[in-house]
Design an enzyme around this catalytic site. Structure first.
Site, PDB file in Angstrom:
ATOM      1  N   ARG A  68      -8.176  14.638  -1.263  1.00  0.00           N
ATOM      2  CA  ARG A  68      -7.148  13.842  -1.952  1.00  0.00           C
ATOM      3  C   ARG A  68      -7.718  13.064  -3.134  1.00  0.00           C
ATOM      4  O   ARG A  68      -7.090  12.928  -4.176  1.00  0.00           O
ATOM      5  CB  ARG A  68      -6.476  12.892  -0.953  1.00  0.00           C
ATOM      6  CG  ARG A  68      -5.630  13.668   0.043  1.00  0.00           C
ATOM      7  CD  ARG A  68      -4.810  12.784   0.905  1.00  0.00           C
ATOM      8  NE  ARG A  68      -3.688  12.196   0.211  1.00  0.00           N
ATOM      9  CZ  ARG A  68      -2.996  11.162   0.680  1.00  0.00           C
ATOM     10  NH1 ARG A  68      -3.338  10.594   1.826  1.00  0.00           N
ATOM     11  NH2 ARG A  68      -1.975  10.690   0.006  1.00  0.00           N
ATOM     12  N   GLN A  99       4.236   2.075  -2.117  1.00  0.00           N
ATOM     13  CA  GLN A  99       3.656   2.623  -0.884  1.00  0.00           C
ATOM     14  C   GLN A  99       2.588   3.645  -1.243  1.00  0.00           C
ATOM     15  O   GLN A  99       1.939   4.211  -0.374  1.00  0.00           O
ATOM     16  CB  GLN A  99       4.747   3.316  -0.061  1.00  0.00           C
ATOM     17  CG  GLN A  99       5.869   2.388   0.362  1.00  0.00           C
ATOM     18  CD  GLN A  99       7.085   3.182   0.826  1.00  0.00           C
ATOM     19  OE1 GLN A  99       7.209   3.558   1.975  1.00  0.00           O
ATOM     20  NE2 GLN A  99       7.988   3.448  -0.099  1.00  0.00           N
ATOM     21  N   ASP A 102      -2.213   6.061  -4.907  1.00  0.00           N
ATOM     22  CA  ASP A 102      -2.811   6.889  -5.959  1.00  0.00           C
ATOM     23  C   ASP A 102      -3.236   6.137  -7.214  1.00  0.00           C
ATOM     24  O   ASP A 102      -3.825   6.726  -8.128  1.00  0.00           O
ATOM     25  CB  ASP A 102      -1.857   8.028  -6.340  1.00  0.00           C
ATOM     26  CG  ASP A 102      -0.469   7.530  -6.785  1.00  0.00           C
ATOM     27  OD1 ASP A 102      -0.372   6.406  -7.306  1.00  0.00           O
ATOM     28  OD2 ASP A 102       0.505   8.299  -6.610  1.00  0.00           O
ATOM     29  N   HIS A 117       0.169   0.146   1.018  1.00  0.00           N
ATOM     30  CA  HIS A 117      -0.584   1.082   1.861  1.00  0.00           C
ATOM     31  C   HIS A 117      -2.009   1.309   1.370  1.00  0.00           C
ATOM     32  O   HIS A 117      -2.656   2.279   1.740  1.00  0.00           O
ATOM     33  CB  HIS A 117       0.180   2.417   1.981  1.00  0.00           C
ATOM     34  CG  HIS A 117       1.459   2.295   2.754  1.00  0.00           C
ATOM     35  ND1 HIS A 117       2.443   3.252   2.765  1.00  0.00           N
ATOM     36  CD2 HIS A 117       1.918   1.310   3.574  1.00  0.00           C
ATOM     37  CE1 HIS A 117       3.454   2.867   3.542  1.00  0.00           C
ATOM     38  NE2 HIS A 117       3.165   1.680   4.035  1.00  0.00           N
ATOM     39  N   CYS A 146     -22.765   2.789   5.255  1.00  0.00           N
ATOM     40  CA  CYS A 146     -22.995   1.570   4.478  1.00  0.00           C
ATOM     41  C   CYS A 146     -24.485   1.366   4.173  1.00  0.00           C
ATOM     42  O   CYS A 146     -25.329   1.506   5.068  1.00  0.00           O
ATOM     43  CB  CYS A 146     -22.462   0.384   5.286  1.00  0.00           C
ATOM     44  SG  CYS A 146     -22.705  -1.207   4.503  1.00  0.00           S
ATOM     45  N   SER A 188      11.605   8.064   0.829  1.00  0.00           N
ATOM     46  CA  SER A 188      12.572   8.479   1.846  1.00  0.00           C
ATOM     47  C   SER A 188      13.014   7.267   2.673  1.00  0.00           C
ATOM     48  O   SER A 188      13.965   7.352   3.434  1.00  0.00           O
ATOM     49  CB  SER A 188      11.963   9.556   2.751  1.00  0.00           C
ATOM     50  OG  SER A 188      10.781   9.070   3.339  1.00  0.00           O
ATOM     51  N   ASN A 212      16.562   8.674  -6.668  1.00  0.00           N
ATOM     52  CA  ASN A 212      15.972   9.715  -5.817  1.00  0.00           C
ATOM     53  C   ASN A 212      16.644  11.046  -6.159  1.00  0.00           C
ATOM     54  O   ASN A 212      17.764  11.061  -6.651  1.00  0.00           O
ATOM     55  CB  ASN A 212      16.196   9.371  -4.330  1.00  0.00           C
ATOM     56  CG  ASN A 212      15.193  10.060  -3.407  1.00  0.00           C
ATOM     57  OD1 ASN A 212      15.101  11.289  -3.384  1.00  0.00           O
ATOM     58  ND2 ASN A 212      14.442   9.280  -2.659  1.00  0.00           N
TER      59      ASN A 212
HETATM   60  P1  OAD Z   1       8.242  10.751   1.390  1.00  0.00           P
HETATM   61  O1  OAD Z   1       7.518  12.044   1.195  1.00  0.00           O
HETATM   62  O2  OAD Z   1       8.705  10.418   2.760  1.00  0.00           O
HETATM   63  O3  OAD Z   1       9.527  10.707   0.452  1.00  0.00           O
HETATM   64  C1  OAD Z   1       9.474  11.074  -0.894  1.00  0.00           C
HETATM   65  C2  OAD Z   1      10.853  10.853  -1.489  1.00  0.00           C
HETATM   66  O4  OAD Z   1      10.779  11.117  -2.875  1.00  0.00           O
HETATM   67  C3  OAD Z   1      11.956  11.765  -0.926  1.00  0.00           C
HETATM   68  O5  OAD Z   1      13.082  10.963  -0.590  1.00  0.00           O
HETATM   69  C4  OAD Z   1      12.255  12.716  -2.078  1.00  0.00           C
HETATM   70  O6  OAD Z   1      13.635  13.106  -2.090  1.00  0.00           O
HETATM   71  C5  OAD Z   1      11.923  11.845  -3.273  1.00  0.00           C
HETATM   72  N1  OAD Z   1      11.528  12.562  -4.494  1.00  0.00           N
HETATM   73  C6  OAD Z   1      10.777  13.679  -4.627  1.00  0.00           C
HETATM   74  N2  OAD Z   1      10.567  13.975  -5.914  1.00  0.00           N
HETATM   75  C7  OAD Z   1      11.189  13.011  -6.642  1.00  0.00           C
HETATM   76  C8  OAD Z   1      11.309  12.744  -8.041  1.00  0.00           C
HETATM   77  N3  OAD Z   1      10.760  13.518  -8.963  1.00  0.00           N
HETATM   78  N4  OAD Z   1      12.023  11.649  -8.419  1.00  0.00           N
HETATM   79  C9  OAD Z   1      12.606  10.832  -7.499  1.00  0.00           C
HETATM   80  N5  OAD Z   1      12.504  11.033  -6.164  1.00  0.00           N
HETATM   81  C10 OAD Z   1      11.811  12.105  -5.736  1.00  0.00           C
HETATM   82  O7  OAD Z   1       7.306   9.598   0.782  1.00  0.00           O
HETATM   83  P2  OAD Z   1       7.352   8.020   1.037  1.00  0.00           P
HETATM   84  O8  OAD Z   1       8.740   7.535   1.207  1.00  0.00           O
HETATM   85  O9  OAD Z   1       6.515   7.411  -0.007  1.00  0.00           O
HETATM   86  O10 OAD Z   1       2.371   6.244   4.532  1.00  0.00           O
HETATM   87  O11 OAD Z   1       6.593   7.918   2.420  1.00  0.00           O
HETATM   88  C11 OAD Z   1       6.302   6.642   2.946  1.00  0.00           C
HETATM   89  C12 OAD Z   1       4.974   6.653   3.638  1.00  0.00           C
HETATM   90  O12 OAD Z   1       4.920   7.743   4.571  1.00  0.00           O
HETATM   91  C13 OAD Z   1       3.785   6.917   2.748  1.00  0.00           C
HETATM   92  O13 OAD Z   1       3.334   5.759   2.057  1.00  0.00           O
HETATM   93  C14 OAD Z   1       2.750   7.378   3.733  1.00  0.00           C
HETATM   94  C15 OAD Z   1       3.605   8.348   4.511  1.00  0.00           C
HETATM   95  O14 OAD Z   1       3.175   8.632   5.788  1.00  0.00           O
HETATM   96  C16 OAD Z   1       1.094   6.070   4.919  1.00  0.00           C
HETATM   97  O15 OAD Z   1       0.221   6.882   4.639  1.00  0.00           O
HETATM   98  C17 OAD Z   1       0.877   4.825   5.700  1.00  0.00           C
END
Ligand code: OAD
Length: 247
Positions: A68, A99, A102, A117, A146, A188, A212
């Protein structure tokens, strides 16, 4: 394109929050977690993103983070990230709560960024807490140790079952509660406690807007849902702000 309600709210807003998730970086080429091509469709979070997994098999977890980290070195912020950095110059108070790990918001120029996160460019020793940048950690061919205490070094990211960083969380709740407009972008909205922020903002009086490509679990709670790509909609929003709103 944008409702007159939203443009008039934008005109009056003093405090604006952009709460972002993986979709924000999708147009930079960073895979999202859920959905058809999502990371969690191919890998099990409990095997790669938990402290137990790390202690059981640090080499495997580091292999995943090496992959990554290398991927993120090759990507760039997209027009959505740059648009949020522009918005920071327009509103008296503008906060990014992300969240994402990157670092693309900072690379695009956003100044106030709360990373709920963590950040993949930082690492620390689980023994003594010593901090390491990516450049400072020894070779990633093995799980790095370390230099000070030989403890295992881990990425400074929040894994499943771990608490969010307290200061970032408290600052994020405060920003959500004072927001006049709260954007929930490319998430999401299923991972808590982060996903509670749009609802907290709404209860505290914010106008809540989702951006979204598809509806989410929280869409029905939003004042407005803008369906489309953040890399497309956010620059257009900035254009509206710059050209039609005389502040
Ligand atoms: P998700 O992968 O769950 O959701 C990504 C969202 O982005 C979805 O609702 C897609 O429809 C939307 N999407 C995709 N492409 C898009 C675009 N070009 N423009 C707008 N929306 C778009 O990712 P997160 O909600 O970030 O946690 O997930 C939350 C957390 O779950 C992450 O931070 C990570 C993961 O497990 C940890 O690692 C603790």
């Amino acid at each position: 394109m944008f409702s007159s309600r939203l443009t008039s709210k934008l005109k009056e807003a003093a405090s604006v929050v952009a709460f972002t998730g993986a979709g924000m970086s999708a147009e930079s080429g960073v895979p999202t977690f859920r959905g058809e091509d999502g990371i969690w469709k191919k890998f099990k979070p409990e095997e790669l993103a938990s402290f137990d997994a790390f202690i059981r098999n640090p080499e495997v977890v580091w292999e995943w983070y090496k992959y990554r980290k290398q991927l993120l070195l090759s990507v760039q912020p997209n027009p959505g990230h740059f648009a949020l950095a522009e918005m920071e110059k327009i509103f008296p108070q503008f906060t990014v709560i992300t969240q994402n790990i990157d670092n693309l918001h900072r690379r695009a120029g956003s100044g106030t960024v709360y990373e709920l996160h963590g950040n993949i460019e930082r690492n620390y020793c689980i023994g003594c807490g010593m901090k390491y940048s990516n450049e400072e950690i020894p070779s990633l061919d093995r799980a790095p140790r370390c230099a000070q205490c030989s403890g295992l070094i881990r990425p400074d990211v929040v894994w499943f079952g771990e608490l969010l960083p307290v200061e970032e969380w408290n600052a994020s709740v405060a920003a959500a509660e004072r927001a006049d407009i709260f954007f929930s972008i490319g998430t999401s909205a299923v991972v808590y406690p982060a996903a509670s922020l749009p609802v907290s903002a709404k209860h505290a009086g914010a106008y809540v807007v989702e951006i979204n490509i598809e509806p989410t679990e929280l869409s029905h709670q939003m004042d407005e849902v803008l369906l489309g790509k953040s890399g497309d909609l956010l620059p257009r929003l900035v254009d509206v702000l710059k050209h039609s709103l005389v502040r």
